[in-house]
Scaffold this active site. Structure first.
Site, short mmCIF file in Angstrom:
data_model
loop_
_atom_site.label_atom_id
_atom_site.label_comp_id
_atom_site.label_asym_id
_atom_site.label_seq_id
_atom_site.Cartn_x
_atom_site.Cartn_y
_atom_site.Cartn_z
N GLU A 60 13.44 -45.70 81.91
CA GLU A 60 13.93 -44.69 82.85
C GLU A 60 15.42 -44.44 82.68
O GLU A 60 16.00 -43.59 83.36
CB GLU A 60 13.70 -45.15 84.31
CG GLU A 60 12.25 -45.37 84.70
CD GLU A 60 11.80 -46.80 84.43
OE1 GLU A 60 12.56 -47.56 83.81
OE2 GLU A 60 10.67 -47.15 84.83
N LYS A 89 17.48 -47.28 82.78
CA LYS A 89 18.09 -48.40 83.52
C LYS A 89 19.30 -48.92 82.80
O LYS A 89 20.27 -49.35 83.40
CB LYS A 89 17.10 -49.57 83.65
CG LYS A 89 15.92 -49.33 84.53
CD LYS A 89 15.10 -50.61 84.65
CE LYS A 89 14.45 -51.05 83.34
NZ LYS A 89 13.48 -50.11 82.77
N ASN A 145 10.28 -57.68 74.77
CA ASN A 145 9.51 -56.43 74.85
C ASN A 145 10.43 -55.33 75.39
O ASN A 145 10.25 -54.16 75.10
CB ASN A 145 8.26 -56.60 75.73
CG ASN A 145 8.54 -57.25 77.08
OD1 ASN A 145 9.60 -57.82 77.32
ND2 ASN A 145 7.56 -57.19 77.97
N GLY A 157 13.91 -53.20 75.89
CA GLY A 157 14.93 -52.81 74.93
C GLY A 157 15.69 -51.64 75.48
O GLY A 157 15.09 -50.72 76.02
N HIS A 158 16.99 -51.71 75.42
CA HIS A 158 17.72 -50.51 75.74
C HIS A 158 18.96 -50.39 74.87
O HIS A 158 19.48 -51.37 74.37
CB HIS A 158 18.01 -50.38 77.23
CG HIS A 158 18.87 -51.46 77.79
ND1 HIS A 158 18.40 -52.38 78.68
CD2 HIS A 158 20.16 -51.76 77.57
CE1 HIS A 158 19.38 -53.20 78.99
NE2 HIS A 158 20.46 -52.86 78.34
N GLN A 167 11.24 -53.28 82.01
CA GLN A 167 10.02 -52.46 82.17
C GLN A 167 10.11 -51.70 83.50
O GLN A 167 11.19 -51.48 84.00
CB GLN A 167 8.74 -53.31 82.09
CG GLN A 167 8.51 -53.93 80.71
CD GLN A 167 9.22 -55.25 80.52
OE1 GLN A 167 9.23 -56.09 81.41
NE2 GLN A 167 9.80 -55.46 79.36
N THR A 226 12.74 -48.25 71.83
CA THR A 226 13.87 -49.03 71.31
C THR A 226 13.36 -50.28 70.59
O THR A 226 13.96 -50.74 69.63
CB THR A 226 14.78 -49.49 72.47
OG1 THR A 226 14.97 -48.41 73.36
CG2 THR A 226 16.13 -49.95 71.97
N THR A 246 9.96 -50.84 69.44
CA THR A 246 8.94 -50.65 68.41
C THR A 246 9.13 -49.35 67.63
O THR A 246 8.44 -49.15 66.62
CB THR A 246 7.54 -50.60 69.06
OG1 THR A 246 7.54 -49.54 70.03
CG2 THR A 246 7.21 -51.91 69.75
N ARG A 289 8.06 -46.60 68.42
CA ARG A 289 6.93 -45.70 68.65
C ARG A 289 7.36 -44.45 69.42
O ARG A 289 8.19 -44.53 70.32
CB ARG A 289 5.87 -46.40 69.52
CG ARG A 289 5.11 -47.48 68.82
CD ARG A 289 4.08 -48.11 69.75
NE ARG A 289 4.70 -48.98 70.76
CZ ARG A 289 4.01 -49.64 71.68
NH1 ARG A 289 2.69 -49.51 71.76
NH2 ARG A 289 4.63 -50.42 72.54
N PRO A 290 6.76 -43.28 69.07
CA PRO A 290 7.04 -42.09 69.89
C PRO A 290 6.53 -42.35 71.30
O PRO A 290 5.42 -42.85 71.46
CB PRO A 290 6.24 -40.97 69.24
CG PRO A 290 5.68 -41.54 67.97
CD PRO A 290 5.80 -43.02 68.00
N ARG A 291 7.32 -42.04 72.30
CA ARG A 291 6.84 -42.22 73.67
C ARG A 291 6.02 -41.01 74.09
O ARG A 291 6.32 -39.89 73.68
CB ARG A 291 8.01 -42.38 74.64
CG ARG A 291 8.79 -43.64 74.40
CD ARG A 291 9.97 -43.77 75.36
NE ARG A 291 10.81 -44.91 74.98
CZ ARG A 291 12.15 -44.92 74.99
NH1 ARG A 291 12.81 -43.85 75.38
NH2 ARG A 291 12.80 -45.99 74.63
N ASP A 345 19.93 -33.62 82.34
CA ASP A 345 20.39 -32.70 81.29
C ASP A 345 19.29 -32.38 80.28
O ASP A 345 19.29 -31.30 79.68
CB ASP A 345 21.59 -33.31 80.55
CG ASP A 345 21.29 -34.69 80.01
OD1 ASP A 345 20.97 -35.58 80.83
OD2 ASP A 345 21.33 -34.89 78.78
#
Ligand code: IMP
Ligand code: MG
Length: 442
Positions: A18, A20, A42, A44-45, A228, A303, A305, A307-309, A337
């Site tokens: 989100e 965070k 798991n 990641g940011h 998460q 961030t 893996t 993977r496309p979210r 934005d």
């Protein structure tokens, strides 16, 4: 008596990611202590600040504040190889000193056999796989609950750690896990890693509770950084497509060892739209060109893996559920934005049936099978799109009316779930200063 400085807890209100990281990074600049309470790598940011761009998975964001103590809290599961890698990178940047990192002895160790079990379990599930990050999080919490997990405190005595590991692996060897590589169950395989970790972190491992208590006694600023999001909570999320820890605000208090009666503020972080990595229901998912556009504009790729979210419209039913479940005192809406130029623009106000209308009772599907059936059956508000770039703006009065109306709609929905909550911050861009905050939280 002086009033107590409240502990601040930052919670993801959706399926993680989100934004965070940005909120926590901001608050961490003013914090004396920053604690991660649950989860492991798991999470990641990405933090972008004057020191550079960093990807954090285990270490709290207070690492960029030279005066803050960073705690890996009791509720975490910590990969030793992950920790060595992350601490080494940060140490090379001169960001680790002998006072700013504390690993609570109670946190659980994650090793390669956890990761392999995680991956094998996913393979065995086939089409109904969860889409985990493959970091061994589920098996590590499983071992903890079964009381055969290894706590980080054991690293202070590597010989004892080795003998406890041998006991655990003997138990695991007696079970047949599909496809498990038996060599991963030999204690010798981990000996070097355990001794190296013991040398590297031995001095940083200890009991965090006296440190936190002393800080609270001095009226210091204590920040708890959630990982998460609420909809991935083991008990209250979209089971079984969830993570294996309690991600909600209550879970943060438990995982950090903060007395539940201590004054605190619970900040919910909502992204202005929805995203999800991994499988499970997502009623507002956009599986079309518009979704593609949103994903690229928002750079919505994992961030951890890569993977496309999955992305979609803001889910008001889920938002009201999160707000009510966590009882937010304050909330943030990030990435406004990114929505500039997105048309048509909608916010989900109800799933197809009455109980999931946010004007009705606060309700949300209990598990994933129910949520999955709701895909694309939602009712929505149609909002007016806007074209004027709002990134970096410092005053919402400068915004186009449509953007303001969009924000007010989210605010209205969150307040339906948590009537006393207040809109504290709005994110307007990638840079550290790209936000508007409406009041000081501490
Ligand atoms: P696990 O936590 O690796 O077991 O994965 C379980 C589910 O949680 C999967 O859907 C993951 O994609 C998701 N997940 C875990 N950590 C994060 C995170 O930090 N952000 C977003 N999704 C996550
Ligand atoms: Mg993330």
């Amino acid at each position: 008596m002086a009033t107590e400085t409240p502990v601040i807890l930052v919670n993801g209100a959706q399926w993680g990611d989100e934004g965070k990281g940005k909120v926590v990074d901001l608050l961490a600049q003013e914090a004396d202590i920053v604690i991660r309470a649950q989860g492991g790598d798991n999470a990641g940011h990405t933090v972008v600040n004057p020191q550079g761009e960093f990807k954090l998975h285990l270490i709290p964001s207070g690492i960029f504040n030279p005066d803050a103590v960073n705690i890996l809290g009791p509720g975490m599961v910590v990969s030793l190889t992950g920790l060595i890698g992350e601490v080494s990178t940060l140490a090379n940047q001169g960001l680790i000193n002998d006072r700013n990192l504390l690993i609570d002895s109670r946190a659980q160790i994650v090793l390669a056999y956890h990761q392999q079990r995680d991956q094998n379990c996913e393979e065995a599930l086939g089409d109904s796989r969860i889409g985990t990050t493959g970091r061994g999080i589920g098996p590590a919490y499983t071992d903890k609950a079964e009381r055969i997990g290894l706590r980080i405190g054991l690293l202070r005595n590597p010989d004892r750690c080795m003998s406890e590991l041998a006991k655990t692996l003997t138990i695991l060897k007696g079970r047949s896990y599909p496809g498990i590589n038996e060599t991963l169950l030999s204690p010798e395989l981990y000996e070097d890693l355990i001794r190296e970790s013991s040398k590297m972190f031995g001095e940083s491992i200890g009991d965090s509770l006296p440190v936190i208590r002393a800080a609270l006694g001095r009226n210091n600023r204590v920040l708890v950084e959630g990982a998460q999001g609420t909809l991935l909570d083991l008990d209250f999320g979209t089971y079984p497509d969830v993570t294996s820890s309690n991600t909600i605000v209550g879970g943060l208090l438990v995982g950090a060892g903060i007395p539940t009666t201590y004054p605190h503020r619970a900040i919910g972080v909502f992204k202005a739209y929805q995203s999800r990595v991994g499988n499970g229901g997502m009623p507002t998912e956009l599986k079309n060109e518009l979704g593609e556009k949103l994903r690229n504009k928002g750079q919505e790729f994992g961030t951890t893996t890569g993977r496309p979210r999955r992305v979609g419209y803001f889910d008001g039913v889920a938002a009201r559920y999160s707000a009510a479940l966590n009882g937010y005192t304050d909330f943030a809406v990030t990435r406004m934005d990114i929505l500039t130029g997105l048309a048509p623009l909608k916010i989900c106000r109800a799933y197809q049936s009455e109980p999931y209308d946010y004007f009705g009772q606060t309700s949300f599907p209990i598990d994933d099978s129910e949520l999955s059936e709701l895909n694309s059956y939602y009712r929505s508000y149609n909002l007016c799109p806007w074209d004027q770039d709002i990134s970096g703006t410092k005053n919402i009065q400068d915004w186009p009316m449509q953007a303001l109306e969009y924000l007010r709609t989210i605010e209205y929905i969150v307040k339906l779930g948590a009537p006393k909550s207040k809109l504290w911050l709005v994110g307007t861009g990638a840079h550290r200063d790209d936000y508007i905050n409406f009041y000081d939280i501490w």
